[in-house]
Design an enzyme around this catalytic site. Structure first.
Site, mmCIF file in Angstrom:
data_model
loop_
_atom_site.group_PDB
_atom_site.id
_atom_site.type_symbol
_atom_site.label_atom_id
_atom_site.label_comp_id
_atom_site.label_asym_id
_atom_site.label_seq_id
_atom_site.Cartn_x
_atom_site.Cartn_y
_atom_site.Cartn_z
ATOM 1 N N TYR A 36 12.522 -12.265 -11.335
ATOM 2 C CA TYR A 36 11.242 -11.597 -11.412
ATOM 3 C C TYR A 36 10.206 -12.443 -12.395
ATOM 4 O O TYR A 36 9.140 -12.419 -11.898
ATOM 5 C CB TYR A 36 11.444 -10.124 -11.969
ATOM 6 N N GLY A 96 0.437 0.238 -5.357
ATOM 7 C CA GLY A 96 -0.634 0.240 -3.984
ATOM 8 C C GLY A 96 -1.051 1.533 -3.674
ATOM 9 O O GLY A 96 -2.253 1.538 -3.303
ATOM 10 N N MET A 148 -1.330 -8.098 -9.175
ATOM 11 C CA MET A 148 -0.764 -7.664 -10.323
ATOM 12 C C MET A 148 0.270 -8.529 -10.866
ATOM 13 O O MET A 148 1.371 -8.603 -9.786
ATOM 14 C CB MET A 148 -0.199 -6.272 -9.645
ATOM 15 N N ALA A 161 0.834 -1.241 -0.064
ATOM 16 C CA ALA A 161 0.032 -0.030 -0.022
ATOM 17 C C ALA A 161 0.907 1.249 0.080
ATOM 18 O O ALA A 161 0.180 2.285 -0.317
ATOM 19 C CB ALA A 161 -1.029 0.078 1.242
#
Length: 326
Positions: A160, A21, A129, A16
């Protein structure tokens, strides 16, 4: 589905205090949602801004620690309608190359713990996401959502990409085995206000803005011909929420229609800042895929707005950058 779909709902957002976020937190709160904002790394200024919003509650949580995640869900889950998972270890091409093992370990643990809790605590829906980088071998045509690990799966040493592929496979299996209502968003290159420059892992646009604003030359890795599609962060959030509202597709690419070379992007950044063109090419540095063209058919069916042009978004981003970094 209208904006009031989110009014009165409780949404848990991970990451967040991160770039993406934090935009989910703001948009959801503005649309009437109660937002449970999970974060790990302290960012005092942003924390203060989000804490000042009426319907935002900040909760520090280590998502890589299963007991910490379960403790948070045990306390919060009875009220959670939706989970938005943005938290991830990420960075530029050099960062991903140098820290692949850490990235894979961190991201796969995080998504595993989160999906298990969504299942075990009966959360109604989740959106994750993901990344368009999981299309490892660039196709000759635009990559459709089906052109993923289900069609062609090969090894890469990019931790990744591996972590995002693992996360998608796990989400798909949770959907099939447990009936978890989980959606996957695969963004192009995301940019916009709030994406501050970090020398160790900064994304391409904030890195270019920092160099150009300081009067320095922009260094481009490779010959600059590699192309990308960019999506403004507010458009990414809107598209992701529309996917949840419609429930139309399990996976969706989200990107702008424009394909821009990195060299063109550098020139555009210089122009919006009013700086003379100072660009240097470095063919010896990692460049990633030569292109990442995405099929946006699903996105065009789902969204009810027109994503903003790159030039317009860059002008807004440059204004934010100058105001917040000087």
């Amino acid at each position: 589905m209208t904006a009031d779909r989110w009014a009165g709902r409780t949404v848990l957002v991970t990451g967040a205090l991160g770039f993406i976020g934090s935009h989910f937190v703001r948009q959801l709160e503005a649309r009437g949602a109660e937002v449970l904002a999970l974060y790990r790394t302290e960012r005092p200024q942003l924390q203060a801004e989000l804490a000042a919003l009426d319907r935002v509650r900040l909760i520090r949580t280590e998502l890589r620690d299963e007991s910490d995640v379960r403790g948070a869900f045990k306390y919060l889950a009875p009220s959670i309608d939706t989970v938005v998972h943005c938290a991830a270890m990420d960075g530029n091409a050099q960062f991903k190359l140098e820290r692949s093992a850490e990235i894979l370990d961190s991201n796969q643990r995080t998504i595993s713990h989160l999906l298990n809790c969504v299942r075990d605590f009966g959360v109604g829906e989740a959106v994750v996401m993901s990344s368009s980088e999981l299309y490892c071998a660039p196709p000759t045509a635009a990559a459709h959502e089906d052109d993923d690990f289900r069609r062609s799966m090969r090894y890469t040493d990019n931790g990744y990409v591996l972590s995002k592929t693992y996360g998608e496979i796990l989400a798909r299996l949770h959907r099939e085995q447990f009936g978890t209502n989980v959606f996957l968003v695969r963004p192009g290159n995301v940019y916009g206000p709030g994406d501050g420059y970090d020398p160790s892992r900064g994304r391409v646009i904030p890195s270019m803005l920092a160099k150009a604003d300081a009067g320095e030359e922009i260094e481009i890795w490779g010959d600059g011909s590699q192309t990308r599609s960019f999506i403004h962060v507010t458009d990414l959030v809107r598209a992701s929420l529309r996917l949840l509202e419609t429930g139309k597709y399990p996976e969706m690419n989200v990107a702008g229609a424009e394909q821009v070379s990195i060299l063109e992007l550098a020139r555009m950044v210089m122009a919006v800042l009013g700086r003379p063109e100072r660009i240097r090419l470095d063919p010896g540095r990692p460049v990633g895929a030569p292109s990442r063209l995405l099929d946006l058919t699903r996105m065009s069916e789902v969204i009810d707005f027109e994503p903003q042009p790159l030039r317009t978004g860059l002008e807004e981003t440059a204004r934010w950058f100058r105001h917040h970094t000087r």
